[in-house]
Enzyme design. Structure first.
Site, PDB file in Angstrom:
ATOM      1  N   ALA A 103     -25.742  -7.917 -71.873  1.00 23.70           N
ATOM      2  CA  ALA A 103     -25.158  -7.968 -73.218  1.00 23.70           C
ATOM      3  C   ALA A 103     -25.263  -6.644 -73.970  1.00 23.70           C
ATOM      4  CB  ALA A 103     -25.791  -9.070 -74.063  1.00 23.70           C
ATOM      5  N   GLY A 104     -24.141  -6.235 -74.513  1.00 24.14           N
ATOM      6  CA  GLY A 104     -24.111  -5.075 -75.399  1.00 24.14           C
ATOM      7  C   GLY A 104     -23.867  -3.742 -74.721  1.00 24.14           C
ATOM      8  N   GLY A 118     -21.144  -8.675 -76.633  1.00 28.35           N
ATOM      9  CA  GLY A 118     -19.821  -8.178 -77.006  1.00 28.35           C
ATOM     10  C   GLY A 118     -19.814  -7.066 -78.029  1.00 28.35           C
ATOM     11  N   ASN A 176     -19.481  -7.607 -69.191  1.00 26.27           N
ATOM     12  CA  ASN A 176     -18.242  -8.388 -69.270  1.00 26.27           C
ATOM     13  C   ASN A 176     -17.258  -7.738 -70.246  1.00 26.27           C
ATOM     14  OD1 ASN A 176     -17.506 -11.955 -69.693  1.00 26.27           O
ATOM     15  ND2 ASN A 176     -16.139 -10.252 -69.502  1.00 26.27           N
ATOM     16  N   THR A 177     -17.582  -7.828 -71.549  1.00 25.54           N
ATOM     17  CA  THR A 177     -16.635  -7.394 -72.571  1.00 25.54           C
ATOM     18  C   THR A 177     -16.163  -5.957 -72.371  1.00 25.54           C
ATOM     19  OG1 THR A 177     -17.598  -8.897 -74.196  1.00 25.54           O
ATOM     20  CG2 THR A 177     -16.336  -7.043 -75.042  1.00 25.54           C
ATOM     21  N   LYS A 209     -27.204 -19.117 -64.792  1.00 24.49           N
ATOM     22  CA  LYS A 209     -27.572 -18.225 -65.887  1.00 24.49           C
ATOM     23  C   LYS A 209     -27.789 -19.107 -67.115  1.00 24.49           C
ATOM     24  CE  LYS A 209     -26.213 -14.478 -68.903  1.00 24.49           C
ATOM     25  NZ  LYS A 209     -25.077 -13.789 -69.545  1.00 24.49           N
TER      26      LYS A 209
END
Length: 258
Positions: free
Chosen positions: A186-187, A160, A208-209, A99
């Site tokens: 992301a997001g 995040g 992830n987050t 990645k």
């Protein structure tokens, strides 16, 4: 639905939810969340692990037989740093999936499109399977796929931030024009965000987050897995059209007054 397969670089990927490994309270919680997510592809930040060492605490918690490890170049600020990280990782581990992240801005962590494209062109020629993290830029996405990247990974909103699909309109264009799988990254802060991305036609999502920072990461991982599957099913089966006026679901004839 049986023919709806996600193929990346010739490999069939069973789960359309990719999961990152940062921010978990412990490696045990991370391992349990990964299992609950059903994910097949798991990203790890090269600067956070000793990829040469199979006894590295985090790597030891990830079953390499079960998951496809996707090293990322998080923290690289330009093309040269990303290349160095990628080459070191492959030399140490033999893994050639990557990645690609180039994020020179430490506050918003927005990717540098020019440096990302430059690094991708070199890494593809060196035999890497490159999955580049990018701004939701349709022109850049086309240039990357033309360069031979295995996917494109446009951000939904800053890493995040949990703000969801702030870049929805641009991602729709990327999906429309893509000849490689589109992984929204992301997001995505809620399972509903993941479902929305999949309903738009994204091939997969990376989270992830939102999982790692949930009060119950294991249950949240399961929720994201269900959302990704539900969104994909909705896209493939064809959602009903949106109308401006009412459309009765039952016949309007046969009432007592008729």
């Amino acid at each position: 639905m049986n023919n709806d397969k996600l193929i990346i670089a010739g490999r069939e990927i069973k789960s359309r939810l990719f999961v990152g490994t940062g921010k978990f309270s412990s490696n045990r919680v991370m391992a349990e969340a990964l299992s609950a997510s059903g994910a097949e592809i798991v990203t790890v930040a090269l600067r956070r692990v000793d990829i040469e060492n199979e006894n590295d605490d985090m790597l030891a918690a990830i079953d390499r037989e079960k998951y496809l490890l996707l090293p990322n170049t998080s923290g690289a600020r330009d093309c040269e740093e990303a290349l160095r990280l990628a080459r070191l990782a492959r030399a140490a581990s033999g893994i050639n999936w990557l990645k690609l992240e180039v994020t020179p801005d430490p506050y918003y962590l927005l990717p540098d499109g020019g440096e990302t494209l430059k690094a991708a062109q070199i890494l593809v020629k060196e035999g890497f399977v490159v999955l580049p993290y990018i701004n939701a830029d349709p022109i850049l996405a086309k240039r990357l796929q033309d360069a031979g990247t295995a996917t494109v990974m446009p951000l939904a909103s800053p890493i995040g931030s949990n703000r969801g699909l702030a870049t929805r309109e641009s991602i729709e264009i990327i999906i429309e024009q893509a000849t490689v799988p589109v992984v929204v990254d992301a997001g995505l802060g809620r399972p509903s965000h993941a479902a929305e991305a999949m309903e738009m036609g994204a091939d997969a999502v990376l989270v992830n987050t939102a999982i790692a920072s949930a009060n119950d990461p294991v249950a949240m991982a399961r929720a994201f897995a269900m959302a990704a599957e539900a969104g994909r099913t909705s896209f493939v089966t064809g959602a009903a059209p949106v109308l401006k006026t009412a459309s009765a679901s039952s016949p309007l004839t046969g009432f007592l007054r008729d």
